[in-house]
Write a protein that holds these residues in place. Structure first.
Motif, short mmCIF file in Angstrom:
data_model
loop_
_atom_site.label_atom_id
_atom_site.label_comp_id
_atom_site.label_asym_id
_atom_site.label_seq_id
_atom_site.Cartn_x
_atom_site.Cartn_y
_atom_site.Cartn_z
N THR A 1 0.82 -1.21 0.00
CA THR A 1 0.00 0.00 0.00
C THR A 1 0.86 1.26 0.00
O THR A 1 0.38 2.32 -0.39
N ARG A 2 2.11 1.16 0.42
CA ARG A 2 2.97 2.33 0.50
C ARG A 2 3.99 2.42 -0.63
O ARG A 2 4.33 3.50 -1.07
N LEU A 3 4.49 1.27 -1.10
CA LEU A 3 5.56 1.27 -2.10
C LEU A 3 5.15 0.69 -3.44
O LEU A 3 5.94 0.75 -4.38
N GLY A 4 3.99 0.10 -3.52
CA GLY A 4 3.52 -0.46 -4.79
C GLY A 4 4.35 -1.63 -5.26
O GLY A 4 4.53 -2.61 -4.55
N GLN A 5 4.90 -1.51 -6.48
CA GLN A 5 5.59 -2.63 -7.11
C GLN A 5 6.91 -2.99 -6.44
O GLN A 5 7.45 -4.06 -6.67
N TRP A 6 7.46 -2.13 -5.63
CA TRP A 6 8.74 -2.40 -4.95
C TRP A 6 8.57 -3.24 -3.69
O TRP A 6 9.56 -3.65 -3.07
N SER A 7 7.34 -3.50 -3.29
CA SER A 7 7.11 -4.20 -2.03
C SER A 7 7.68 -5.62 -2.03
O SER A 7 8.18 -6.09 -1.01
N GLY A 8 7.63 -6.33 -3.15
CA GLY A 8 8.19 -7.68 -3.22
C GLY A 8 9.69 -7.68 -3.00
O GLY A 8 10.22 -8.50 -2.25
N LEU A 9 10.39 -6.75 -3.65
CA LEU A 9 11.84 -6.65 -3.50
C LEU A 9 12.22 -6.28 -2.07
O LEU A 9 13.13 -6.86 -1.49
N ILE A 10 11.50 -5.33 -1.51
CA ILE A 10 11.79 -4.91 -0.14
C ILE A 10 11.53 -6.06 0.83
O ILE A 10 12.30 -6.27 1.78
N THR A 11 10.49 -6.85 0.61
CA THR A 11 10.20 -8.00 1.46
C THR A 11 11.33 -9.03 1.38
O THR A 11 11.74 -9.58 2.41
N VAL A 12 11.84 -9.28 0.19
CA VAL A 12 12.97 -10.21 0.04
C VAL A 12 14.20 -9.67 0.77
O VAL A 12 14.91 -10.42 1.44
N LEU A 13 14.45 -8.37 0.67
CA LEU A 13 15.58 -7.77 1.37
C LEU A 13 15.40 -7.86 2.88
O LEU A 13 16.37 -8.09 3.62
N ILE A 14 14.17 -7.73 3.35
CA ILE A 14 13.89 -7.89 4.78
C ILE A 14 14.19 -9.32 5.22
O ILE A 14 14.78 -9.55 6.28
N VAL A 15 13.80 -10.31 4.40
CA VAL A 15 14.07 -11.72 4.72
C VAL A 15 15.57 -11.94 4.82
O VAL A 15 16.06 -12.56 5.78
N LEU A 16 16.31 -11.45 3.85
CA LEU A 16 17.77 -11.62 3.87
C LEU A 16 18.39 -10.93 5.07
O LEU A 16 19.27 -11.48 5.73
N GLY A 17 17.94 -9.72 5.37
CA GLY A 17 18.46 -8.99 6.52
C GLY A 17 18.16 -9.67 7.84
O GLY A 17 19.02 -9.78 8.72
N LEU A 18 16.95 -10.18 7.99
CA LEU A 18 16.59 -10.87 9.23
C LEU A 18 17.33 -12.20 9.37
O LEU A 18 17.72 -12.58 10.48
N THR A 19 17.53 -12.89 8.26
CA THR A 19 18.30 -14.14 8.30
C THR A 19 19.73 -13.86 8.76
O THR A 19 20.27 -14.58 9.61
N TRP A 20 20.34 -12.83 8.22
CA TRP A 20 21.70 -12.46 8.61
C TRP A 20 21.74 -12.07 10.08
O TRP A 20 22.62 -12.50 10.83
N LEU A 21 20.77 -11.25 10.52
CA LEU A 21 20.72 -10.79 11.90
C LEU A 21 20.55 -11.96 12.87
O LEU A 21 21.24 -12.03 13.90
N LEU A 22 19.66 -12.88 12.56
CA LEU A 22 19.45 -14.04 13.43
C LEU A 22 20.69 -14.92 13.51
O LEU A 22 21.01 -15.45 14.58
N SER A 23 21.40 -15.08 12.39
CA SER A 23 22.63 -15.89 12.45
C SER A 23 23.69 -15.21 13.30
O SER A 23 24.42 -15.86 14.04
N LYS A 24 23.78 -13.88 13.24
CA LYS A 24 24.74 -13.15 14.07
C LYS A 24 24.37 -13.24 15.55
O LYS A 24 25.24 -13.40 16.40
#
Length: 189
Positions: free
Chosen positions: A98-121
């Motif tokens: 609702t806020r970013l439109g077509q970029w929401s999928g890419l941002i969600t994938v980046l969030i997944v990658l960031g959270l995975t990295w953070l949890l491993s650290k």
């Protein structure tokens, strides 16, 4: 997920708070999974008893039952944990859509990658090892493993890492609370 996305506007217009709606979905899924896993384990157990397969795997029945119960518990808790993460990502995607439109999928994938990295650290940190990493419990179970035609080696099951389970349970609870807040406050119909 696509069907859920198409019905989101109907779901969000219900007068119930998000925690009730999400809990009902998770509960329904877990009941179906418990039924399915129990049925599969029951068939396996009956097969083992019916055909007297002790010559194939010479474990005591109590040990076999305990290993099956631990396996079922692990499958159920893993499914619940994965379900909470999927709901989190689904809600984040819809909030971002609702806020970013077509970029929401890419941002969600980046969030997944960031959270995975953070949890491993976090899990590799000394603080984690000193707190959650120290909580282990010995099962006392041993299982026979084949090493030859009629030779068996008895192996002790490793201790259960209760600290890992506790950490992920607390993480899932925090994620669930965050998802409920996002659905109640930030999701637009």
């Amino acid at each position: 997920m696509r069907a859920e996305g198409k019905q989101l506007h109907l779901w969000l217009h219900t007068p119930q708070p998000a925690w009730k709606l999400l809990t009902s979905k998770l509960t329904t899924g877990m009941v179906a999974l418990i039924f399915s896993v129990s049925l599969s384990a029951g068939y396996g157990w009956l097969y083992f008893l019916t055909y007297n397969l002790h010559h194939i795997w010479p474990a005591e029945e109590q040990t076999l039952m305990a290993v099956m119960a631990l396996g079922m518990l692990y499958v159920l808790l893993s499914a619940l944990y994965l379900g909470v993460w999927v709901i989190f990502l689904w809600v984040v995607y819809h909030v971002l859509k609702t806020r970013l439109g077509q970029w929401s999928g890419l941002i969600t994938v980046l969030i997944v990658l960031g959270l995975t990295w953070l949890l491993s650290k976090i899990q590799d940190s000394a603080v984690f090892a000193a707190t959650f990493g120290r909580l282990v419990i010995e099962t006392g179970l041993t299982i026979p493993l084949p090493v030859g035609a009629d030779q068996w080696y008895v192996e002790s099951l490793p201790p259960l890492a209760l600290g890992q389970y506790l950490f992920h349970a607390l993480l899932a609870l925090c994620i669930f609370i965050g998802v409920c807040w996002l659905l109640d406050q930030q999701t637009e119909v």
